[in-house]
Design a protein around this motif. Structure first.
Motif, PDB file in Angstrom:
ATOM      1  N   GLU A  58       0.802  -1.217   0.000  1.00 44.03           N
ATOM      2  CA  GLU A  58       0.000   0.000   0.000  1.00 44.03           C
ATOM      3  C   GLU A  58       0.840   1.274   0.000  1.00 44.03           C
ATOM      4  O   GLU A  58       0.504   2.234  -0.696  1.00 44.03           O
ATOM      5  CB  GLU A  58      -0.931   0.011   1.221  1.00 44.03           C
ATOM      6  N   THR A  59       1.926   1.270   0.761  1.00 47.13           N
ATOM      7  CA  THR A  59       2.702   2.499   0.923  1.00 47.13           C
ATOM      8  C   THR A  59       3.759   2.663  -0.161  1.00 47.13           C
ATOM      9  O   THR A  59       3.854   3.715  -0.803  1.00 47.13           O
ATOM     10  CB  THR A  59       3.376   2.534   2.310  1.00 47.13           C
ATOM     11  N   LEU A  60       4.572   1.625  -0.372  1.00 41.28           N
ATOM     12  CA  LEU A  60       5.741   1.760  -1.248  1.00 41.28           C
ATOM     13  C   LEU A  60       5.599   1.045  -2.585  1.00 41.28           C
ATOM     14  O   LEU A  60       6.296   1.379  -3.538  1.00 41.28           O
ATOM     15  CB  LEU A  60       6.991   1.232  -0.523  1.00 41.28           C
ATOM     16  N   HIS A  61       4.737   0.034  -2.657  1.00 42.43           N
ATOM     17  CA  HIS A  61       4.623  -0.781  -3.887  1.00 42.43           C
ATOM     18  C   HIS A  61       5.999  -1.322  -4.291  1.00 42.43           C
ATOM     19  O   HIS A  61       6.355  -1.334  -5.477  1.00 42.43           O
ATOM     20  CB  HIS A  61       4.005   0.045  -5.019  1.00 42.43           C
ATOM     21  N   GLU A  62       6.714  -1.809  -3.308  1.00 48.69           N
ATOM     22  CA  GLU A  62       8.074  -2.312  -3.532  1.00 48.69           C
ATOM     23  C   GLU A  62       8.384  -3.312  -2.430  1.00 48.69           C
ATOM     24  O   GLU A  62       8.022  -3.097  -1.276  1.00 48.69           O
ATOM     25  CB  GLU A  62       9.071  -1.149  -3.467  1.00 48.69           C
ATOM     26  N   GLY A  63       9.033  -4.438  -2.801  1.00 51.36           N
ATOM     27  CA  GLY A  63       9.413  -5.381  -1.776  1.00 51.36           C
ATOM     28  C   GLY A  63       9.634  -6.774  -2.323  1.00 51.36           C
ATOM     29  O   GLY A  63       9.453  -7.038  -3.514  1.00 51.36           O
ATOM     30  N   PRO A  64      10.022  -7.702  -1.447  1.00 54.29           N
ATOM     31  CA  PRO A  64      10.419  -9.038  -1.897  1.00 54.29           C
ATOM     32  C   PRO A  64       9.295  -9.849  -2.527  1.00 54.29           C
ATOM     33  O   PRO A  64       9.531 -10.595  -3.479  1.00 54.29           O
ATOM     34  CB  PRO A  64      10.932  -9.700  -0.613  1.00 54.29           C
ATOM     35  N   CYS A  65       8.080  -9.733  -1.999  1.00 50.49           N
ATOM     36  CA  CYS A  65       6.976 -10.502  -2.581  1.00 50.49           C
ATOM     37  C   CYS A  65       6.703 -10.076  -4.014  1.00 50.49           C
ATOM     38  O   CYS A  65       6.504 -10.908  -4.900  1.00 50.49           O
ATOM     39  CB  CYS A  65       5.718 -10.335  -1.744  1.00 50.49           C
ATOM     40  N   ILE A  66       6.687  -8.793  -4.244  1.00 51.07           N
ATOM     41  CA  ILE A  66       6.430  -8.280  -5.590  1.00 51.07           C
ATOM     42  C   ILE A  66       7.512  -8.743  -6.552  1.00 51.07           C
ATOM     43  O   ILE A  66       7.231  -9.178  -7.673  1.00 51.07           O
ATOM     44  CB  ILE A  66       6.326  -6.743  -5.558  1.00 51.07           C
ATOM     45  N   THR A  67       8.764  -8.674  -6.110  1.00 49.70           N
ATOM     46  CA  THR A  67       9.875  -9.140  -6.946  1.00 49.70           C
ATOM     47  C   THR A  67       9.765 -10.628  -7.221  1.00 49.70           C
ATOM     48  O   THR A  67       9.914 -11.078  -8.371  1.00 49.70           O
ATOM     49  CB  THR A  67      11.220  -8.841  -6.264  1.00 49.70           C
ATOM     50  N   ALA A  68       9.497 -11.422  -6.186  1.00 50.42           N
ATOM     51  CA  ALA A  68       9.414 -12.871  -6.345  1.00 50.42           C
ATOM     52  C   ALA A  68       8.313 -13.268  -7.321  1.00 50.42           C
ATOM     53  O   ALA A  68       8.506 -14.153  -8.163  1.00 50.42           O
ATOM     54  CB  ALA A  68       9.184 -13.527  -4.988  1.00 50.42           C
ATOM     55  N   ALA A  69       7.153 -12.615  -7.215  1.00 51.06           N
ATOM     56  CA  ALA A  69       6.029 -12.966  -8.077  1.00 51.06           C
ATOM     57  C   ALA A  69       6.256 -12.516  -9.521  1.00 51.06           C
ATOM     58  O   ALA A  69       6.043 -13.282 -10.463  1.00 51.06           O
ATOM     59  CB  ALA A  69       4.750 -12.359  -7.529  1.00 51.06           C
ATOM     60  N   LEU A  70       6.693 -11.281  -9.696  1.00 51.16           N
ATOM     61  CA  LEU A  70       6.856 -10.747 -11.050  1.00 51.16           C
ATOM     62  C   LEU A  70       8.009 -11.409 -11.796  1.00 51.16           C
ATOM     63  O   LEU A  70       7.944 -11.603 -13.011  1.00 51.16           O
ATOM     64  CB  LEU A  70       7.058  -9.230 -10.995  1.00 51.16           C
ATOM     65  N   GLU A  71       9.066 -11.778 -11.060  1.00 51.56           N
ATOM     66  CA  GLU A  71      10.236 -12.387 -11.698  1.00 51.56           C
ATOM     67  C   GLU A  71      10.245 -13.909 -11.584  1.00 51.56           C
ATOM     68  O   GLU A  71      11.164 -14.561 -12.068  1.00 51.56           O
ATOM     69  CB  GLU A  71      11.512 -11.796 -11.103  1.00 51.56           C
ATOM     70  N   ARG A  72       9.233 -14.467 -10.923  1.00 54.61           N
ATOM     71  CA  ARG A  72       9.076 -15.925 -10.796  1.00 54.61           C
ATOM     72  C   ARG A  72      10.326 -16.587 -10.219  1.00 54.61           C
ATOM     73  O   ARG A  72      10.770 -17.623 -10.697  1.00 54.61           O
ATOM     74  CB  ARG A  72       8.722 -16.545 -12.153  1.00 54.61           C
ATOM     75  N   ARG A  73      10.869 -16.013  -9.178  1.00 57.77           N
ATOM     76  CA  ARG A  73      12.082 -16.576  -8.566  1.00 57.77           C
ATOM     77  C   ARG A  73      12.097 -16.287  -7.076  1.00 57.77           C
ATOM     78  O   ARG A  73      11.463 -15.346  -6.600  1.00 57.77           O
ATOM     79  CB  ARG A  73      13.337 -15.992  -9.211  1.00 57.77           C
ATOM     80  N   THR A  74      12.827 -17.133  -6.356  1.00 59.30           N
ATOM     81  CA  THR A  74      13.004 -16.930  -4.924  1.00 59.30           C
ATOM     82  C   THR A  74      13.966 -15.771  -4.694  1.00 59.30           C
ATOM     83  O   THR A  74      14.996 -15.670  -5.355  1.00 59.30           O
ATOM     84  CB  THR A  74      13.579 -18.207  -4.278  1.00 59.30           C
ATOM     85  N   VAL A  75      13.621 -14.908  -3.762  1.00 56.21           N
ATOM     86  CA  VAL A  75      14.520 -13.806  -3.402  1.00 56.21           C
ATOM     87  C   VAL A  75      14.671 -13.790  -1.887  1.00 56.21           C
ATOM     88  O   VAL A  75      13.769 -14.206  -1.153  1.00 56.21           O
ATOM     89  CB  VAL A  75      13.985 -12.436  -3.896  1.00 56.21           C
ATOM     90  N   ARG A  76      15.830 -13.308  -1.435  1.00 59.07           N
ATOM     91  CA  ARG A  76      16.071 -13.244   0.007  1.00 59.07           C
ATOM     92  C   ARG A  76      17.034 -12.123   0.320  1.00 59.07           C
ATOM     93  O   ARG A  76      17.786 -11.648  -0.530  1.00 59.07           O
ATOM     94  CB  ARG A  76      16.626 -14.570   0.529  1.00 59.07           C
ATOM     95  N   SER A  77      17.001 -11.738   1.578  1.00 60.82           N
ATOM     96  CA  SER A  77      17.929 -10.728   2.072  1.00 60.82           C
ATOM     97  C   SER A  77      18.240 -11.040   3.529  1.00 60.82           C
ATOM     98  O   SER A  77      17.346 -11.432   4.286  1.00 60.82           O
ATOM     99  CB  SER A  77      17.332  -9.328   1.960  1.00 60.82           C
ATOM    100  N   GLY A  78      19.515 -10.850   3.891  1.00 64.50           N
ATOM    101  CA  GLY A  78      19.922 -11.062   5.275  1.00 64.50           C
ATOM    102  C   GLY A  78      20.166  -9.772   6.012  1.00 64.50           C
ATOM    103  O   GLY A  78      20.518  -9.775   7.199  1.00 64.50           O
ATOM    104  N   SER A  79      19.993  -8.649   5.322  1.00 60.46           N
ATOM    105  CA  SER A  79      20.200  -7.351   5.951  1.00 60.46           C
ATOM    106  C   SER A  79      19.328  -6.322   5.243  1.00 60.46           C
ATOM    107  O   SER A  79      19.797  -5.554   4.401  1.00 60.46           O
ATOM    108  CB  SER A  79      21.675  -6.942   5.884  1.00 60.46           C
TER     109      SER A  79
END
Length: 267
Positions: A99-120
């Protein structure tokens, strides 16, 4: 590389004990087993997504919370169809992401069809606005897994942890194994929810059709117009007043009944 080989390599490298590997896979099997009966037992789509989120926390080592999002990947104006979270802090993160940023890991994972992760997340370059915002909430690790079927992306599972560098290769492997049956469960629940919605709409249509026909008859009686013209007039009133067609029709019928009663029972 097989699951067993992956585990053996991790054990030899000293990053995973045999006991921990066995416990992790037991948790995964248990979580996947729970998925099988979800659609038949769930009360609705959001309830099922909530259960899937809770099972993801159990299946993926290190997770402090998880969210499941059903997405419309072909839409840009309203990407989210439904979502649920296992914890309140995940719901807060989801609100920031969708709602606020329209940016984040779920959006990336779904649109690019790949697992994404971050440790920091606080210093994450993939999501320069989302990462620092979530890092300030005390959440530093994220793992997002797309829910994939052969012909579509259903959505994504978002898993979060408060500590840094929580989700290594072992967590990714278990997460991806969990995401495969989860995608099927979520899609089946979506189909069931759509069928229920359609059935409700058809029931409403069947219950309102007689009153719409009555209203059309009344409009024809007043103007001498055809049934098609009377229906067009009824629809125009509905659109102008931003009210459902059945509501407008019911009002016309009720007004006609009141007038008829008044004529037969003059004061």
């Amino acid at each position: 590389m097989t699951e067993f080989t992956e585990v053996v390599h991790s054990i030899r490298a000293g990053s995973l004990t045999a006991e921990q590997a066995s416990a992790d896979y037991a948790d995964l099997r248990s979580a996947i087993g729970e998925l099988a009966g979800l659609v038949a037992d769930c009360g609705g789509l959001v309830e099922l997504l909530t259960d899937v989120a809770a099972f993801a926390v159990r299946a993926i080592p290190g997770a402090d919370g998880a969210g499941v999002t059903l997405l419309r990947v072909d839409r840009t104006d309203n990407l989210v169809e439904a979502l649920a979270a296992s914890a309140s802090f995940v719901a807060e993160i989801d609100k920031i992401q969708y709602e606020t940023l329209h940016e984040g890991p779920c959006i990336t994972a779904a649109l690019e069809r790949r697992t994404v992760r971050s440790g920091s997340l606080g210093g994450e370059q993939m999501w320069p606005r989302f990462g620092p915002r979530v890092g300030r909430l005390g959440v530093h690790s994220a793992l997002s897994l797309p829910l994939l079927l052969p012909d579509r992306v259903v959505g994504a599972i978002n898993v979060y942890a408060r500590d840094k560098n929580v989700f290594g290769e072992h967590a990714v492997e278990l997460g991806e194994l969990f995401a495969k049956p989860a995608a099927v469960a979520v899609r089946n629940a979506q189909i069931l929810a759509q069928a229920r919605t359609l059935a409700a709409q058809l029931q409403t249509a069947l219950s309102t059709r007689p009153v719409i026909d009555q209203a059309i008859g009344l409009l024809r009686g007043r103007s001498g117009s055809s049934a098609e013209d009377a229906f067009t007039q009824l629809r125009a009133i509905s659109q102008a007043e931003h009210r459902k067609l059945g509501e407008v029709a019911q009002r016309i019928v009720d007004e006609a009944v009141r007038r008829a009663i008044a004529r037969h029972n003059p004061v």
